[in-house]
Design a protein around this motif. Structure first.
Motif, PDB file in Angstrom:
ATOM      1  N   TYR A 111       0.811  -1.207   0.000  1.00  0.00           N
ATOM      2  CA  TYR A 111       0.000   0.000   0.000  1.00  0.00           C
ATOM      3  C   TYR A 111       0.851   1.267   0.000  1.00  0.00           C
ATOM      4  O   TYR A 111       0.369   2.346  -0.378  1.00  0.00           O
ATOM      5  N   SER A 112       2.103   1.166   0.421  1.00  0.00           N
ATOM      6  CA  SER A 112       2.980   2.334   0.324  1.00  0.00           C
ATOM      7  C   SER A 112       3.246   2.663  -1.144  1.00  0.00           C
ATOM      8  O   SER A 112       3.333   3.843  -1.519  1.00  0.00           O
ATOM      9  N   ALA A 122      -3.161   5.596   4.273  1.00  0.00           N
ATOM     10  CA  ALA A 122      -1.956   5.901   3.502  1.00  0.00           C
ATOM     11  C   ALA A 122      -2.293   6.689   2.240  1.00  0.00           C
ATOM     12  O   ALA A 122      -1.618   7.673   1.897  1.00  0.00           O
ATOM     13  N   GLN A 123      -3.346   6.280   1.551  1.00  0.00           N
ATOM     14  CA  GLN A 123      -3.729   6.995   0.345  1.00  0.00           C
ATOM     15  C   GLN A 123      -4.268   8.388   0.656  1.00  0.00           C
ATOM     16  O   GLN A 123      -4.059   9.334  -0.115  1.00  0.00           O
ATOM     17  N   LEU A 124      -4.937   8.542   1.791  1.00  0.00           N
ATOM     18  CA  LEU A 124      -5.419   9.867   2.180  1.00  0.00           C
ATOM     19  C   LEU A 124      -4.266  10.817   2.456  1.00  0.00           C
ATOM     20  O   LEU A 124      -4.311  11.996   2.074  1.00  0.00           O
ATOM     21  N   ALA A 163       1.730   6.375  -5.831  1.00  0.00           N
ATOM     22  CA  ALA A 163       1.011   6.647  -7.081  1.00  0.00           C
ATOM     23  C   ALA A 163      -0.101   7.668  -6.854  1.00  0.00           C
ATOM     24  O   ALA A 163      -0.348   8.539  -7.705  1.00  0.00           O
ATOM     25  N   MET A 164      -0.765   7.585  -5.713  1.00  0.00           N
ATOM     26  CA  MET A 164      -1.822   8.541  -5.393  1.00  0.00           C
ATOM     27  C   MET A 164      -1.279   9.960  -5.273  1.00  0.00           C
ATOM     28  O   MET A 164      -1.933  10.932  -5.654  1.00  0.00           O
ATOM     29  N   TRP A 183     -12.853  12.914  -6.236  1.00  0.00           N
ATOM     30  CA  TRP A 183     -12.176  12.057  -7.203  1.00  0.00           C
ATOM     31  C   TRP A 183     -11.130  11.175  -6.527  1.00  0.00           C
ATOM     32  O   TRP A 183     -10.989   9.989  -6.853  1.00  0.00           O
ATOM     33  N   CYS A 184     -10.392  11.756  -5.585  1.00  0.00           N
ATOM     34  CA  CYS A 184      -9.361  10.978  -4.889  1.00  0.00           C
ATOM     35  C   CYS A 184      -9.967   9.872  -4.034  1.00  0.00           C
ATOM     36  O   CYS A 184      -9.386   8.787  -3.905  1.00  0.00           O
ATOM     37  N   LEU A 185     -11.138  10.123  -3.469  1.00  0.00           N
ATOM     38  CA  LEU A 185     -11.810   9.078  -2.698  1.00  0.00           C
ATOM     39  C   LEU A 185     -12.233   7.918  -3.591  1.00  0.00           C
ATOM     40  O   LEU A 185     -12.145   6.747  -3.192  1.00  0.00           O
ATOM     41  N   LEU A 186     -12.682   8.238  -4.804  1.00  0.00           N
ATOM     42  CA  LEU A 186     -13.014   7.171  -5.752  1.00  0.00           C
ATOM     43  C   LEU A 186     -11.778   6.351  -6.102  1.00  0.00           C
ATOM     44  O   LEU A 186     -11.828   5.111  -6.172  1.00  0.00           O
TER      45      LEU A 186
END
Length: 218
Positions: free
Chosen positions: A44-45, A126-128, A50-51, A95-98
């Protein structure tokens, strides 16, 4: 505000400018997690990295959809520069939540992992962290701040590299370091939640600075 978000979401959707950052995110997630069977925190890192790139690009694309005359009309209709800017931030966040949902699932499709609830929570956090930081970079490097897109691109690359490599000063760098050395997701859930708050504060500061620059230029 809901009407503003719906308008901006629809404009971005119809413009298709979301496609490039979307394909970048999916492509990086597929390449970085394909045939992976290691610990999910490290996986997930990679998705979070990428996010970071995708959220910055998406935010810059969203802000740059309208030329100055068109944006001035939208500002008049909304009532203030701040309301339009906050609508842009909320739209980018949606969009980022999607994408976060896709980022949670793609490693499980492309790799072989045993999934626990803590893994999914950690992947979301992590993505947040990276999405909020990337949005801050996207705002500061948007058309509202830089009239010349070449300068904006250089500034974005510098800030993204600083976020990734700035040891001990960037929430993203701290996050990636923690995840690379974590053997279990539950071990770093607390520290990652703190980093989410730090990234949110960074986005708030970026929004305030962008608004101040926009008002001064107008």
């Amino acid at each position: 505000m809901i009407a503003m978000v719906r308008y901006l979401f629809t404009v971005l959707l119809l413009s298709q400018r979301y496609l490039a950052p979307l394909l970048l995110f999916v492509g990086l997630a597929a390449v970085l997690t394909s045939s992976d069977s290691g610990p999910l925190p490290a996986t997930y890192s990679a998705v979070a990295g990428a996010m970071l790139l995708c959220s910055a690009w998406l935010t810059m694309a969203l802000i740059g959809l309208e030329d100055p005359p068109h944006r001035a009309i939208v500002v008049v209709g909304a009532g203030s520069h701040l309301r339009v800017l906050l609508g842009s931030v909320a739209t980018a966040a949606a969009w980022c939540l999607l994408l976060t949902g896709a980022g949670l699932g793609l490693p499980l499709v492309f790799g072989t992992h045993t999934v626990h609830p803590a893994d999914l929570v950690l992947g979301t956090e992590a993505q947040l962290v990276c999405a909020l930081t990337g949005m801050a970079v996207g705002l500061l490097c948007s058309r509202l701040v830089f009239r010349r897109q070449g300068y904006a691109l250089v500034a974005a690359l510098v800030l993204l590299l600083a976020a990734l490599l700035g040891k001990g000063v960037s929430p993203v760098n701290l996050l990636l370091t923690d995840l690379q050395h974590a053997s279990a997701s539950a071990d770093v859930l607390g520290s990652t939640s703190v980093l989410v708050g730090a990234a949110a504060a960074l986005l708030a500061a970026g929004t305030a600075a962008t608004h101040a620059i926009t008002v001064r230029k107008s």
